[in-house]
Design a protein around this motif. Structure first.
Motif, PDB file in Angstrom:
ATOM      1  N   ILE A  74     -20.058  23.986  63.029  1.00 47.71           N
ATOM      2  CA  ILE A  74     -19.592  23.424  64.299  1.00 47.71           C
ATOM      3  C   ILE A  74     -20.779  23.360  65.247  1.00 47.71           C
ATOM      4  CG2 ILE A  74     -17.887  23.594  66.131  1.00 47.71           C
ATOM      5  CD1 ILE A  74     -16.751  23.353  63.261  1.00 47.71           C
ATOM      6  N   CYS A  75     -21.143  22.142  65.657  1.00 48.29           N
ATOM      7  CA  CYS A  75     -22.337  21.942  66.475  1.00 48.29           C
ATOM      8  C   CYS A  75     -22.025  21.867  67.972  1.00 48.29           C
ATOM      9  CB  CYS A  75     -23.053  20.665  66.047  1.00 48.29           C
ATOM     10  SG  CYS A  75     -23.533  20.654  64.300  1.00 48.29           S
ATOM     11  N   ARG A  76     -20.870  21.325  68.319  1.00 47.88           N
ATOM     12  CA  ARG A  76     -20.529  21.179  69.736  1.00 47.88           C
ATOM     13  C   ARG A  76     -19.023  21.042  69.881  1.00 47.88           C
ATOM     14  NH1 ARG A  76     -23.346  16.350  72.930  1.00 47.88           N
ATOM     15  NH2 ARG A  76     -22.361  15.229  71.181  1.00 47.88           N
ATOM     16  N   ILE A  77     -18.488  21.726  70.883  1.00 45.36           N
ATOM     17  CA  ILE A  77     -17.056  21.620  71.210  1.00 45.36           C
ATOM     18  C   ILE A  77     -16.958  21.183  72.666  1.00 45.36           C
ATOM     19  CG2 ILE A  77     -14.851  22.819  71.331  1.00 45.36           C
ATOM     20  CD1 ILE A  77     -16.106  24.959  69.464  1.00 45.36           C
ATOM     21  N   GLN A  78     -16.377  20.027  72.903  1.00 44.61           N
ATOM     22  CA  GLN A  78     -16.220  19.521  74.259  1.00 44.61           C
ATOM     23  C   GLN A  78     -14.741  19.445  74.628  1.00 44.61           C
ATOM     24  OE1 GLN A  78     -19.237  16.248  75.314  1.00 44.61           O
ATOM     25  NE2 GLN A  78     -19.007  16.025  73.114  1.00 44.61           N
ATOM     26  N   ILE A  79     -14.426  19.922  75.810  1.00 45.12           N
ATOM     27  CA  ILE A  79     -13.058  19.815  76.321  1.00 45.12           C
ATOM     28  C   ILE A  79     -12.979  18.546  77.159  1.00 45.12           C
ATOM     29  CG2 ILE A  79     -11.305  20.891  77.777  1.00 45.12           C
ATOM     30  CD1 ILE A  79     -12.423  23.592  76.977  1.00 45.12           C
ATOM     31  N   SER A  80     -12.155  17.614  76.718  1.00 42.48           N
ATOM     32  CA  SER A  80     -12.088  16.311  77.372  1.00 42.48           C
ATOM     33  C   SER A  80     -10.880  16.174  78.282  1.00 42.48           C
ATOM     34  CB  SER A  80     -12.033  15.199  76.317  1.00 42.48           C
ATOM     35  OG  SER A  80     -10.886  15.350  75.491  1.00 42.48           O
ATOM     36  N   ARG A  81      -9.882  17.046  78.114  1.00 41.48           N
ATOM     37  CA  ARG A  81      -8.645  16.895  78.874  1.00 41.48           C
ATOM     38  C   ARG A  81      -7.949  18.247  78.963  1.00 41.48           C
ATOM     39  NH1 ARG A  81      -6.024  14.900  75.368  1.00 41.48           N
ATOM     40  NH2 ARG A  81      -4.317  16.392  75.104  1.00 41.48           N
ATOM     41  N   VAL A  82      -7.295  18.497  80.100  1.00 44.11           N
ATOM     42  CA  VAL A  82      -6.517  19.716  80.270  1.00 44.11           C
ATOM     43  C   VAL A  82      -5.135  19.329  80.772  1.00 44.11           C
ATOM     44  CG1 VAL A  82      -6.323  21.940  81.434  1.00 44.11           C
ATOM     45  CG2 VAL A  82      -8.580  21.063  80.811  1.00 44.11           C
TER      46      VAL A  82
END
Length: 227
Positions: A74-82
Protein backbone atom coordinates in the motif's frame (compact mmCIF):
# COMPACT_ATOMS: atom_id res chain seq x y z
CA UNK A 1 -4.09 -6.40 12.46
CA UNK A 2 -1.08 -5.60 10.32
CA UNK A 3 -0.46 -5.72 6.61
CA UNK A 4 2.05 -7.93 4.79
CA UNK A 5 5.63 -6.82 4.45
CA UNK A 6 6.17 -3.06 4.21
CA UNK A 7 2.55 -2.32 3.30
CA UNK A 8 2.18 0.31 5.99
CA UNK A 9 4.76 2.81 4.83
CA UNK A 10 1.71 4.71 3.54
CA UNK A 11 0.09 7.52 5.50
CA UNK A 12 -3.48 8.72 5.32
CA UNK A 13 -3.86 11.95 3.36
CA UNK A 14 -6.89 14.07 2.48
CA UNK A 15 -8.27 15.62 -0.67
CA UNK A 16 -8.38 19.41 -0.52
CA UNK A 17 -12.16 19.64 -0.41
CA UNK A 18 -12.45 17.30 2.61
CA UNK A 19 -12.63 19.58 5.64
CA UNK A 20 -14.51 17.35 8.08
CA UNK A 21 -12.62 15.98 11.04
CA UNK A 22 -12.21 12.23 10.66
CA UNK A 23 -12.33 10.34 13.98
CA UNK A 24 -9.21 8.39 14.92
CA UNK A 25 -11.43 5.29 15.08
CA UNK A 26 -12.23 5.63 11.37
CA UNK A 27 -8.58 6.16 10.44
CA UNK A 28 -7.57 3.06 12.36
CA UNK A 29 -10.42 1.11 10.76
CA UNK A 30 -9.23 2.17 7.30
CA UNK A 31 -5.76 0.81 7.99
CA UNK A 32 -7.08 -2.43 9.47
CA UNK A 33 -9.57 -3.12 6.68
CA UNK A 34 -7.05 -2.36 3.95
CA UNK A 35 -4.56 -4.64 5.72
CA UNK A 36 -7.22 -7.37 5.73
CA UNK A 37 -7.77 -6.84 1.99
CA UNK A 38 -4.01 -7.14 1.34
CA UNK A 39 -3.77 -10.36 3.35
CA UNK A 40 -6.79 -11.87 1.59
CA UNK A 41 -5.70 -11.10 -1.99
CA UNK A 42 -2.10 -12.16 -1.31
CA UNK A 43 -3.39 -15.56 -0.14
CA UNK A 44 -6.02 -15.81 -2.90
CA UNK A 45 -8.85 -15.98 -0.36
CA UNK A 46 -12.31 -14.50 -0.89
CA UNK A 47 -14.16 -14.50 2.44
CA UNK A 48 -13.65 -11.73 5.01
CA UNK A 49 -16.01 -10.07 7.53
CA UNK A 50 -14.43 -6.65 6.95
CA UNK A 51 -13.97 -6.73 3.15
CA UNK A 52 -16.86 -6.95 0.68
CA UNK A 53 -16.81 -10.09 -1.41
CA UNK A 54 -17.16 -7.90 -4.52
CA UNK A 55 -13.59 -6.66 -3.90
CA UNK A 56 -12.28 -10.21 -3.65
CA UNK A 57 -14.49 -12.08 -6.12
CA UNK A 58 -15.73 -9.77 -8.91
CA UNK A 59 -18.96 -11.02 -10.41
CA UNK A 60 -20.47 -12.35 -7.20
CA UNK A 61 -20.00 -15.39 -4.95
CA UNK A 62 -20.84 -17.84 -7.74
CA UNK A 63 -18.49 -16.23 -10.26
CA UNK A 64 -15.48 -18.18 -11.48
CA UNK A 65 -13.20 -15.19 -10.90
CA UNK A 66 -10.96 -14.20 -8.01
CA UNK A 67 -8.60 -11.26 -7.40
CA UNK A 68 -5.02 -12.21 -6.56
CA UNK A 69 -2.26 -9.70 -5.75
CA UNK A 70 1.18 -11.11 -4.99
CA UNK A 71 3.41 -9.01 -2.70
CA UNK A 72 0.90 -6.15 -2.28
CA UNK A 73 2.29 -2.87 -0.98
CA UNK A 74 0.00 0.00 0.00
CA UNK A 75 1.69 3.18 -1.23
CA UNK A 76 -0.90 5.87 -0.48
CA UNK A 77 -4.32 6.12 1.15
CA UNK A 78 -6.34 9.24 0.40
CA UNK A 79 -9.64 10.16 2.02
CA UNK A 80 -11.78 11.78 -0.65
CA UNK A 81 -15.14 12.02 1.11
CA UNK A 82 -16.59 11.96 4.62
CA UNK A 83 -20.26 11.09 5.27
CA UNK A 84 -21.50 11.49 8.85
CA UNK A 85 -24.75 9.48 8.77
CA UNK A 86 -24.35 6.62 8.29
CA UNK A 87 -20.61 7.00 8.86
CA UNK A 88 -18.58 6.39 5.71
CA UNK A 89 -15.28 7.42 4.15
CA UNK A 90 -14.44 7.53 0.46
CA UNK A 91 -10.94 6.13 -0.13
CA UNK A 92 -8.52 6.24 -3.06
CA UNK A 93 -5.79 3.66 -2.45
CA UNK A 94 -2.58 3.44 -4.50
CA UNK A 95 -1.07 -0.05 -4.50
CA UNK A 96 1.90 -1.88 -5.98
CA UNK A 97 1.93 -5.61 -6.61
CA UNK A 98 1.59 -8.42 -9.12
CA UNK A 99 -2.14 -8.18 -9.69
CA UNK A 100 -4.43 -10.35 -11.79
CA UNK A 101 -7.89 -11.83 -11.90
CA UNK A 102 -7.82 -15.61 -12.12
CA UNK A 103 -10.32 -18.30 -13.02
CA UNK A 104 -10.83 -19.95 -9.64
CA UNK A 105 -11.54 -23.36 -11.23
CA UNK A 106 -8.44 -23.54 -13.41
CA UNK A 107 -6.11 -21.14 -11.59
CA UNK A 108 -5.32 -19.47 -14.93
CA UNK A 109 -5.18 -15.64 -15.19
CA UNK A 110 -7.94 -14.04 -17.27
CA UNK A 111 -6.90 -10.40 -16.72
CA UNK A 112 -3.50 -8.99 -15.84
CA UNK A 113 -0.07 -10.63 -15.58
CA UNK A 114 0.76 -12.47 -12.32
CA UNK A 115 4.50 -12.19 -13.06
CA UNK A 116 4.49 -8.42 -13.67
CA UNK A 117 4.89 -5.85 -10.92
CA UNK A 118 2.56 -2.93 -11.55
CA UNK A 119 1.09 0.11 -9.82
CA UNK A 120 -2.68 0.44 -9.61
CA UNK A 121 -5.30 2.28 -7.62
CA UNK A 122 -8.68 1.41 -6.13
CA UNK A 123 -11.80 3.45 -5.26
CA UNK A 124 -13.30 2.05 -2.06
CA UNK A 125 -15.82 3.04 0.59
CA UNK A 126 -15.26 2.40 4.28
CA UNK A 127 -18.70 2.06 5.85
CA UNK A 128 -20.25 1.19 9.18
CA UNK A 129 -23.81 -0.05 9.57
CA UNK A 130 -25.12 0.21 13.12
CA UNK A 131 -23.02 -1.84 15.52
CA UNK A 132 -21.39 -3.83 12.74
CA UNK A 133 -17.63 -3.44 12.22
CA UNK A 134 -16.22 -1.06 9.63
CA UNK A 135 -16.14 -2.68 6.19
CA UNK A 136 -14.54 -2.02 2.81
CA UNK A 137 -17.00 -1.90 -0.11
CA UNK A 138 -16.70 -0.88 -3.78
CA UNK A 139 -16.54 2.88 -4.27
CA UNK A 140 -17.35 5.24 -7.12
CA UNK A 141 -14.82 5.55 -9.91
CA UNK A 142 -15.03 9.13 -11.26
CA UNK A 143 -14.59 7.88 -14.82
CA UNK A 144 -17.92 7.26 -16.51
CA UNK A 145 -17.31 5.40 -19.76
CA UNK A 146 -20.11 4.47 -22.07
CA UNK A 147 -21.29 0.99 -21.23
CA UNK A 148 -23.22 -1.57 -23.19
CA UNK A 149 -24.07 -5.10 -22.24
CA UNK A 150 -25.27 -7.61 -24.82
CA UNK A 151 -26.24 -10.79 -22.94
CA UNK A 152 -27.30 -13.97 -24.67
CA UNK A 153 -30.54 -15.74 -23.85
CA UNK A 154 -28.93 -18.67 -22.01
CA UNK A 155 -29.73 -20.01 -18.57
CA UNK A 156 -28.72 -17.44 -15.98
CA UNK A 157 -27.73 -19.68 -13.07
CA UNK A 158 -25.05 -21.55 -15.03
CA UNK A 159 -21.59 -20.12 -15.74
CA UNK A 160 -21.25 -18.56 -19.17
CA UNK A 161 -18.36 -16.91 -20.98
CA UNK A 162 -18.51 -13.12 -21.24
CA UNK A 163 -16.16 -11.03 -23.38
CA UNK A 164 -15.35 -7.67 -21.76
CA UNK A 165 -13.79 -5.12 -24.12
CA UNK A 166 -12.59 -1.67 -23.13
CA UNK A 167 -10.78 1.29 -24.69
CA UNK A 168 -8.56 3.52 -22.56
CA UNK A 169 -6.16 6.46 -22.68
CA UNK A 170 -3.35 7.51 -20.35
CA UNK A 171 -2.76 11.23 -20.85
CA UNK A 172 0.51 11.43 -18.89
CA UNK A 173 2.36 9.33 -21.49
CA UNK A 174 0.07 10.07 -24.47
CA UNK A 175 -0.87 6.43 -24.85
CA UNK A 176 -4.15 4.84 -25.76
CA UNK A 177 -5.19 1.33 -26.63
CA UNK A 178 -7.81 -1.32 -25.89
CA UNK A 179 -8.03 -4.64 -24.09
CA UNK A 180 -10.36 -7.60 -24.23
CA UNK A 181 -10.73 -10.43 -21.72
CA UNK A 182 -13.00 -13.45 -21.33
CA UNK A 183 -14.44 -14.46 -17.96
CA UNK A 184 -16.92 -17.05 -16.72
CA UNK A 185 -19.83 -15.56 -14.78
CA UNK A 186 -23.37 -16.63 -13.94
CA UNK A 187 -24.91 -13.32 -15.08
CA UNK A 188 -23.90 -10.21 -17.04
CA UNK A 189 -21.66 -8.03 -14.83
CA UNK A 190 -22.71 -4.59 -13.67
CA UNK A 191 -20.59 -1.74 -14.95
CA UNK A 192 -18.44 -1.40 -11.79
CA UNK A 193 -17.79 -5.15 -11.78
CA UNK A 194 -16.80 -5.12 -15.46
CA UNK A 195 -14.38 -2.27 -14.75
CA UNK A 196 -12.76 -4.18 -11.87
CA UNK A 197 -12.39 -7.25 -14.05
CA UNK A 198 -10.75 -5.46 -16.96
CA UNK A 199 -8.50 -3.02 -15.05
CA UNK A 200 -5.65 -5.50 -14.38
CA UNK A 201 -5.30 -6.04 -18.13
CA UNK A 202 -5.13 -2.26 -18.66
CA UNK A 203 -2.48 -1.75 -15.96
CA UNK A 204 -0.48 -4.66 -17.33
CA UNK A 205 -0.44 -3.17 -20.82
CA UNK A 206 0.53 0.28 -19.53
CA UNK A 207 3.36 -1.14 -17.43
CA UNK A 208 4.68 -3.15 -20.38
CA UNK A 209 4.55 0.02 -22.50
CA UNK A 210 6.34 2.47 -20.18
CA UNK A 211 7.44 0.73 -16.98
CA UNK A 212 6.19 1.03 -13.41
CA UNK A 213 4.32 4.27 -12.75
CA UNK A 214 1.29 5.75 -10.99
CA UNK A 215 -1.12 5.11 -13.84
CA UNK A 216 -4.48 6.89 -13.96
CA UNK A 217 -6.11 5.68 -17.18
CA UNK A 218 -9.42 7.02 -18.46
CA UNK A 219 -11.83 4.52 -19.95
CA UNK A 220 -13.24 5.47 -23.34
CA UNK A 221 -15.75 2.67 -23.74
CA UNK A 222 -16.84 -0.54 -22.11
CA UNK A 223 -18.74 -3.41 -23.69
CA UNK A 224 -19.78 -6.80 -22.36
CA UNK A 225 -20.85 -9.54 -24.78
CA UNK A 226 -22.07 -12.99 -23.80
CA UNK A 227 -21.07 -15.93 -25.95
Amino acid sequence: MTGPGSAWSAELTYFRDVTEIVPAEAENAARECIAAWAIMVAAGKSDSPVVSGRLLRPGGPEARTKVVVRDPRICRIQISRVDPDPPALGLVVDIQGRRCVIDSDTGEPVSGNPAQQTWFYEFWNLVRDGHQPWRLTPGQDPHDPSYSCLPSSGQRDQPRVFIISCGFVEDSVHYGSSVSISVRLTAPPARDVAVQLVLPAIYSQLTAFNGLSDWRPSLTGLEVRAL
